[in-house]
Structures are given as C-alpha cells and as structure tokens.
Scaffold this motif. Structure first.
Motif, PDB file in Angstrom:
ATOM      1  N   CYS A  96      38.179  49.273  33.071  1.00  0.00           N
ATOM      2  CA  CYS A  96      37.837  49.960  34.322  1.00  0.00           C
ATOM      3  C   CYS A  96      38.823  49.577  35.429  1.00  0.00           C
ATOM      4  O   CYS A  96      39.371  48.467  35.434  1.00  0.00           O
ATOM      5  CB  CYS A  96      36.444  49.544  34.806  1.00  0.00           C
TER       6      CYS A  96
ATOM      7  N   GLN B  41      47.677  40.597  33.480  1.00  0.00           N
ATOM      8  CA  GLN B  41      47.295  41.563  32.431  1.00  0.00           C
ATOM      9  C   GLN B  41      48.515  42.351  31.954  1.00  0.00           C
ATOM     10  O   GLN B  41      48.688  42.589  30.755  1.00  0.00           O
ATOM     11  CB  GLN B  41      46.260  42.562  32.973  1.00  0.00           C
TER      12      GLN B  41
ATOM     13  N   SER C  41      39.507  43.022  30.905  1.00  0.00           N
ATOM     14  CA  SER C  41      38.598  42.777  32.021  1.00  0.00           C
ATOM     15  C   SER C  41      38.923  41.440  32.673  1.00  0.00           C
ATOM     16  O   SER C  41      38.833  40.396  32.016  1.00  0.00           O
ATOM     17  CB  SER C  41      37.148  42.768  31.527  1.00  0.00           C
TER      18      SER C  41
ATOM     19  N   SER D 242      37.192  39.840  34.974  1.00  0.00           N
ATOM     20  CA  SER D 242      35.981  39.013  35.077  1.00  0.00           C
ATOM     21  C   SER D 242      35.355  38.723  33.717  1.00  0.00           C
ATOM     22  O   SER D 242      34.654  37.729  33.547  1.00  0.00           O
ATOM     23  CB  SER D 242      34.948  39.723  35.947  1.00  0.00           C
TER      24      SER D 242
ATOM     25  N   THR E  42      32.651  47.915  30.336  1.00  0.00           N
ATOM     26  CA  THR E  42      33.648  47.392  29.392  1.00  0.00           C
ATOM     27  C   THR E  42      32.944  46.622  28.277  1.00  0.00           C
ATOM     28  O   THR E  42      33.295  46.733  27.093  1.00  0.00           O
ATOM     29  CB  THR E  42      34.660  46.506  30.156  1.00  0.00           C
TER      30      THR E  42
HETATM   31  C1  F6R Z   1      40.357  46.833  41.988  1.00  0.00           C
HETATM   32  C2  F6R Z   1      39.418  46.077  41.195  1.00  0.00           C
HETATM   33  C3  F6R Z   1      38.503  46.811  40.263  1.00  0.00           C
HETATM   34  C4  F6R Z   1      38.396  46.072  38.924  1.00  0.00           C
HETATM   35  C5  F6R Z   1      37.349  46.728  38.019  1.00  0.00           C
HETATM   36  C6  F6R Z   1      37.313  46.079  36.657  1.00  0.00           C
HETATM   37  O1  F6R Z   1      41.151  46.002  42.753  1.00  0.00           O
HETATM   38  O2  F6R Z   1      39.394  44.895  41.260  1.00  0.00           O
HETATM   39  O3  F6R Z   1      38.904  48.137  40.075  1.00  0.00           O
HETATM   40  O4  F6R Z   1      39.654  46.095  38.329  1.00  0.00           O
HETATM   41  O5  F6R Z   1      36.091  46.617  38.626  1.00  0.00           O
HETATM   42  O6  F6R Z   1      37.015  44.730  36.749  1.00  0.00           O
HETATM   43  P1  F6R Z   1      37.249  43.733  35.562  1.00  0.00           P
HETATM   44  O7  F6R Z   1      38.701  43.684  35.293  1.00  0.00           O
HETATM   45  O8  F6R Z   1      36.676  42.428  36.007  1.00  0.00           O
HETATM   46  O9  F6R Z   1      36.523  44.305  34.360  1.00  0.00           O
END
Ligand code: F6R
Length: 363
Positions: free
Chosen positions: A55, A162, A102, A104, A110
């Motif tokens: 995402c 990434q 991801s 986080s 995801t």
């Molecule tokens: C934009 C941002 C979000 C995340 C998205 C996915 O700056 O931080 O678009 O990239 O919510 O988050 P993760 O990578 O944690 O799954």
C-alpha cells in the motif's frame, strides 16, 4: 530525538544515506548480492511469477521493483495495491511467489494479501522495517530494511531502504537464474555501493528546493509526470506532497497526459516532471513542449547530463549522473524535501498530517 532538525520528517530525509548504508551492509560481497542467513534458493529457483502487494509508499517501491526484477531477473511480475488484491480472483500457480512490502509490518490490507497467498499454498516473502511485526512473523521468508525507526507519518528513509532491497533482490535473482550478463550485474552491485554518496549530494540542494517551495507554496494543484522508472517516482512525489502539504497532486505517466488531463493545462498550471531516463528524454520533452505551449509552468527534476534538453523548463533541480536504472533512489529525494517545505510554508503539522496514522490497521 530530533536533534538539530526541526521535524522528524527532515531528520529522516537526512538519515537516508545512513539508512541505505545499513540496508546494504553485508549484502554485497565481491560484486555479488547475498542475503546471509536466508536460504532463498529453494524459494526462488523455480519461481514462475512474482506478485507484489503493498500500500501507499511501499507500493511505489514495488513498482520500481517490478521494472528492475523483470529487466534483470526476467521473471514476470504483477503488482497490486494490497487493498485491491484482497478483492480480486487471483489465478494462482503453485510456483508463484508473493512479495509483500510494508514498513510497519502491520498494514491490514497487506497482511490480508499475505494470508490469502499462504492460504492458497503460495510462498510469501516479506520486506519490512519492523522485526517481530505480524507480517514478519507470518511470512515464509523476511528481508529486513534497516532504515531504523521511522517517526514522521510521511515515509522517507523507509522508502529508500525498500528501494535498495528491490535492487538487491533483482540482482540476487538475476545471478541465481543466470538471466543477465554477470559483468553488468557486478557493475550494478558496485554502483549501488555508491548511491549513499549520491543521495548525500542531492541533500545539498535543500536550500534551492526550499526557495522553490516558498515560491510555489500557494498553488492549488500540481501534476507530477514521469515515464518508465520516473513514473513510480512521480507517484511517490505526488503522494508526499498531498499528505504533508494538502495540495492536490496528481501523478501521470507522461504519455497519458495527452489522453485527457491535457484539458486541464492552462496558463500557470504547475507541472513537475522527472527527467532521469536518458533513453526516454526526447519522447518526454516532446510532451513537455505541448504543455509549455499551453502555458504550464514546468519544474524539472533533471539529471545533470540531460539538462540541455530541459532548457524550456521554468525551474530545474539537478540530479547527479547516475545509471538510469538506479535513478529512482536519488530522484525521490528532492520531492521529499519539496513536500516538507511546502507543508512548512503552508503552516501544516509536517510530522503529523491531519487524518493520517502511521500504520493502517484493524480493517
Ligand atoms: C506515505 C505512507 C503510507 C504508507 C502505507 C503503507 O508516506 O507512509 O502511504 O506507505 O500506509 O504502510 P506500510 O509500509 O507500513 O505497510
């Protein structure tokens, strides 16, 4: 702590060279990529197709990943927004490999994509920044980005890390499968070891970018354009600008401009274009001429050696000479700085944009 920086976002933008070095550390030896401690060969050797799901910003890293994996490793790659992947009928083949990305490791869409794949007996490789996260625990294999904790809501250094993993993986797969000239693979691996210094040099443009943000901070909308590898960078730049400055920003593949959005180009409309792909510059500049003729104000993020092509552009931010394949790593940096200062000049809470959270969970 923020130290000398006013905000975490700016601090994390400046931590990118370090995040890149940490993410590369121990993974390139004698021009070859290795992921120590991970037995990948059996996962990868027979991979028929890769499906990437992620995402937001992580999805944009995946878009770069698709282009470089297909080019170097010659494995077909599909990419999906994890938030859509959940709702389509994927036609699985037992040799498919799903890659989820991801920062986080907790994004619910995801995670759902990961679970869906595993439920169908498909192997999942996770790329995440957070050890012990749910996604790290549930995937078959994990590659960690070593960006360090990211505090600002807008992702910057985790994205760079990434991207680096995408390149490492493409190189790794290519040598495993013998799909690309080994001398060129070695050359690319060695170039990766120098990108931290290139990012460092782009950070020196900060004052110039700040001035541009001051000049343009009252605009209502900006188009971001890019072709080939510049397109995901344009998407990432538009997302950063939206989320921090609340300025409407829309990314388009440069060639698509003619298929509708051109109707919106009139006197004074700002358009930011990425020009880092040497072989695509003529094609893109002919599109830029069309919009210039309609009065657009064009800001170019342009590789130094291509600047003579951008003479008609109203503003230029120069990037160091870099292999076009690796350009996304440096080209995103001015866009992050631009988004940061646009937010600042508009009086926004840069580190905590309204309505947003760091990880979108629980859905
Ligand atoms: C934009 C941002 C979000 C995340 C998205 C996915 O700056 O931080 O678009 O990239 O919510 O988050 P993760 O990578 O944690 O799954």
């Amino acid at each position: 702590e923020k130290g000398e920086f006013e905000h975490f976002m700016l601090k994390e933008i400046h931590e990118q060279p370090e995040a890149i070095r940490k993410t590369l550390a121990g993974r390139i030896k004698d021009g070859r990529v290795d992921f120590p401690d991970l037995e990948f060969d059996n996962v990868f050797k027979n991979t028929g197709k890769i499906i990437i799901a992620a995402c937001g910003t992580s999805y944009h890293a995946g878009m770069v990943g698709r282009l470089v994996i297909e080019k170097l490793a010659r494995i077909p790659v599909e990419i999906d927004l994890a938030s859509e992947f959940r709702y389509r009928e994927v036609l699985w083949n037992p040799n498919d490999l799903v890659i989820v990305i991801s920062q986080s490791g907790e994004t619910s869409d995801t995670l759902a994509a990961l679970r869906e794949a595993r439920h169908n007996g498909i192997k999942v490789l996770a790329i995440t920044n957070v050890p012990g996260s749910t996604i790290a625990q549930e995937a078959e294999r994990v590659i960690y980005t070593h960006a360090g904790p990211e505090i600002a809501i807008a992702s910057t250094k985790a994205y760079s890390a990434q991207l680096l993993i995408m390149y490492l993986l493409a190189l790794y797969l290519a040598s495993l499968r013998d799909s690309y000239n080994p001398v060129e693979l070695e050359g690319l691996a060695n170039e990766l070891l120098g990108v931290d210094a290139m990012v460092e040099s782009v950070l020196q443009e900060q004052q110039h970018i700040k001035e541009l943000a001051e000049k343009y901070h009252k605009v209502q909308s900006i188009f971001f354009l890019g072709r080939g590898l510049d397109y995901p960078v344009a998407m990432e730049g538009a997302l950063k600008l939206k989320e921090t400055s609340y300025v409407h920003a829309e990314a388009y593949a440069t060639g698509e401009l003619l298929h509708g959005p051109l109707a919106l180009i009139e006197q004074g409309v700002p358009v930011l274009t990425l020009i880092s792909q040497d072989k695509l510059v003529d094609k893109s500049m002919s599109n830029i001429k069309e919009i210039k003729a309609r009065g657009a104000v064009v800001l170019a993020i342009c590789k130094e050696n291509l600047q003579e092509h951008c003479q008609e552009c109203d503003e230029k931010i120069l990037l160091p000479r870099i292999n076009p394949m690796l350009a996304p790593i440096v080209a995103v940096v001015p866009l992050q700085i631009f988004a940061y200062y646009m937010a600042l000049f508009r009086g926004n809470d840069v580190d905590k944009p309204r309505n947003l959270v760091k990880s979108v969970m629980g859905d």
